[in-house]
Scaffold this active site. Structure first.
Site, PDB file in Angstrom:
ATOM      1  N   VAL A  69       0.870  -1.175   0.000  1.00  0.00           N
ATOM      2  CA  VAL A  69       0.000   0.000   0.000  1.00  0.00           C
ATOM      3  C   VAL A  69       0.910   1.230   0.000  1.00  0.00           C
ATOM      4  O   VAL A  69       1.928   1.263   0.692  1.00  0.00           O
ATOM      5  CB  VAL A  69      -0.983  -0.011   1.195  1.00  0.00           C
ATOM      6  CG1 VAL A  69      -0.274   0.041   2.544  1.00  0.00           C
ATOM      7  CG2 VAL A  69      -1.994   1.130   1.089  1.00  0.00           C
ATOM      8  N   PHE A  70       0.538   2.225  -0.827  1.00  0.00           N
ATOM      9  CA  PHE A  70       1.372   3.418  -1.003  1.00  0.00           C
ATOM     10  C   PHE A  70       0.867   4.546  -0.110  1.00  0.00           C
ATOM     11  O   PHE A  70      -0.309   4.936  -0.186  1.00  0.00           O
ATOM     12  CB  PHE A  70       1.317   3.856  -2.470  1.00  0.00           C
ATOM     13  CG  PHE A  70       2.158   5.062  -2.805  1.00  0.00           C
ATOM     14  CD1 PHE A  70       3.541   4.967  -2.865  1.00  0.00           C
ATOM     15  CD2 PHE A  70       1.561   6.293  -3.079  1.00  0.00           C
ATOM     16  CE1 PHE A  70       4.326   6.084  -3.179  1.00  0.00           C
ATOM     17  CE2 PHE A  70       2.330   7.404  -3.410  1.00  0.00           C
ATOM     18  CZ  PHE A  70       3.714   7.297  -3.453  1.00  0.00           C
ATOM     19  N   GLY A  71       1.755   5.086   0.720  1.00  0.00           N
ATOM     20  CA  GLY A  71       1.421   6.224   1.563  1.00  0.00           C
ATOM     21  C   GLY A  71       2.041   7.484   1.003  1.00  0.00           C
ATOM     22  O   GLY A  71       3.234   7.510   0.681  1.00  0.00           O
ATOM     23  N   TYR A  72       1.248   8.549   0.879  1.00  0.00           N
ATOM     24  CA  TYR A  72       1.756   9.822   0.363  1.00  0.00           C
ATOM     25  C   TYR A  72       1.408  10.987   1.283  1.00  0.00           C
ATOM     26  O   TYR A  72       1.779  12.130   1.011  1.00  0.00           O
ATOM     27  CB  TYR A  72       1.207  10.082  -1.048  1.00  0.00           C
ATOM     28  CG  TYR A  72      -0.304  10.151  -1.092  1.00  0.00           C
ATOM     29  CD1 TYR A  72      -1.061   8.983  -1.184  1.00  0.00           C
ATOM     30  CD2 TYR A  72      -0.986  11.365  -1.008  1.00  0.00           C
ATOM     31  CE1 TYR A  72      -2.449   9.032  -1.197  1.00  0.00           C
ATOM     32  CE2 TYR A  72      -2.370  11.417  -1.029  1.00  0.00           C
ATOM     33  CZ  TYR A  72      -3.089  10.250  -1.119  1.00  0.00           C
ATOM     34  OH  TYR A  72      -4.475  10.303  -1.124  1.00  0.00           O
ATOM     35  N   GLY A  73       0.672  10.686   2.359  1.00  0.00           N
ATOM     36  CA  GLY A  73       0.313  11.703   3.346  1.00  0.00           C
ATOM     37  C   GLY A  73       0.802  11.247   4.705  1.00  0.00           C
ATOM     38  O   GLY A  73       1.967  10.870   4.862  1.00  0.00           O
ATOM     39  N   SER A  74      -0.097  11.235   5.666  1.00  0.00           N
ATOM     40  CA  SER A  74       0.318  10.885   7.034  1.00  0.00           C
ATOM     41  C   SER A  74       0.837   9.453   7.133  1.00  0.00           C
ATOM     42  O   SER A  74       1.571   9.132   8.069  1.00  0.00           O
ATOM     43  CB  SER A  74      -0.830  11.105   8.019  1.00  0.00           C
ATOM     44  OG  SER A  74      -1.918  10.278   7.685  1.00  0.00           O
ATOM     45  N   GLU A 115      -9.812   5.954   6.508  1.00  0.00           N
ATOM     46  CA  GLU A 115      -9.846   6.867   5.356  1.00  0.00           C
ATOM     47  C   GLU A 115     -11.220   6.928   4.721  1.00  0.00           C
ATOM     48  O   GLU A 115     -11.363   7.019   3.513  1.00  0.00           O
ATOM     49  CB  GLU A 115      -8.795   6.420   4.326  1.00  0.00           C
ATOM     50  CG  GLU A 115      -7.403   6.227   4.894  1.00  0.00           C
ATOM     51  CD  GLU A 115      -6.853   7.452   5.644  1.00  0.00           C
ATOM     52  OE1 GLU A 115      -7.428   8.540   5.509  1.00  0.00           O
ATOM     53  OE2 GLU A 115      -5.868   7.291   6.381  1.00  0.00           O
TER      54      GLU A 115
HETATM   55  C1  BEZ Z   1      -1.613   8.515   2.854  1.00  0.00           C
HETATM   56  O1  BEZ Z   1      -1.166   7.868   1.936  1.00  0.00           O
HETATM   57  O2  BEZ Z   1      -0.939   8.919   3.736  1.00  0.00           O
HETATM   58  C2  BEZ Z   1      -3.047   8.763   2.805  1.00  0.00           C
HETATM   59  C3  BEZ Z   1      -3.890   7.732   2.998  1.00  0.00           C
HETATM   60  C4  BEZ Z   1      -5.217   7.971   2.946  1.00  0.00           C
HETATM   61  C5  BEZ Z   1      -5.687   9.223   2.703  1.00  0.00           C
HETATM   62  C6  BEZ Z   1      -4.801  10.253   2.484  1.00  0.00           C
HETATM   63  C7  BEZ Z   1      -3.467  10.021   2.528  1.00  0.00           C
END
Ligand code: BEZ
Length: 179
Positions: free
Chosen positions: A16-21, A92
């Site tokens: 799973v790719f995280g791009y925020g928190s 989410e």
């Molecule tokens: C995230 O990748 O950090 C993220 C996950 C869900 C919603 C927004 C950002």
């Protein structure tokens, strides 16, 4: 019991790719974690947050991904058991959908994975605005997960830690911190 691949307890681990928190605060168990990139998408503070960094009457701003054929988003990939999606799907829930994607890991391996994206036009979508307006909204917003400013600064710090230059995030951080 659910048959075959539908049973999350019997499915192989997935990225799973995280791009925020999720970059700096993964609150779930994982088997592996690697810096990764996602081509064709750009990170933007265009999603309203009524449940984490704001409240229903005064939403904050958090990130989503928007299609950007020329761009590549840098983040962190986690290899997780399928059962972890139960937690992530709930966390989410405010406009985000789980989308299947191909990720490139830091060793150039391309793997199948998932990412949470709040699509343009979802019920909590705020979209673009002048940078000063977004900065003002972030400065004054807070919710059950804390101050919106902290979310922005922690994201910018995490991106610097990854060696990622994200012009949108860094410009917003500079606008928020300039007083
Ligand atoms: C995230 O990748 O950090 C993220 C996950 C869900 C919603 C927004 C950002």
């Amino acid at each position: 019991m659910v048959s075959g691949a539908e049973d999350s307890r019997t499915q192989a681990p997935v990225w799973v790719f995280g791009y925020g928190s999720l970059i700096w605060r993964p609150d779930f168990p994982y088997l592996d974690r690697r810096p990764a990139t996602l081509a064709g998408w750009a990170r933007r503070f265009w999603q309203g947050s009524h449940d984490h960094r704001g409240v229903p009457d005064a939403p904050g701003r958090v990130v989503t991904l928007v299609p950007a054929p020329e761009e590549t988003c840098i983040g962190m990939a986690y290899r997780i058991e399928h059962t972890v999606f139960d937690h992530l799907d709930y966390r989410e829930k405010n406009g985000y959908e789980r989308v299947a994607v191909s990720l490139t890991l830091d060793d150039a391996d391309v793997v199948a994975g998932a990412v949470y994206i709040a699509p343009i036009g979802n019920h909590a979508f705020l979209g673009d605005a002048p940078i000063e307006e977004m900065a003002r909204q972030i400065r004054r917003s807070a919710g059950p997960s804390g101050e919106n400013v902290d979310y922005l600064v922690e994201l910018a710090d995490a991106l610097r830690g990854l060696g990622a230059h994200d012009a949108h995030v860094f410009a917003l951080e500079a606008a928020v911190l300039a007083r």
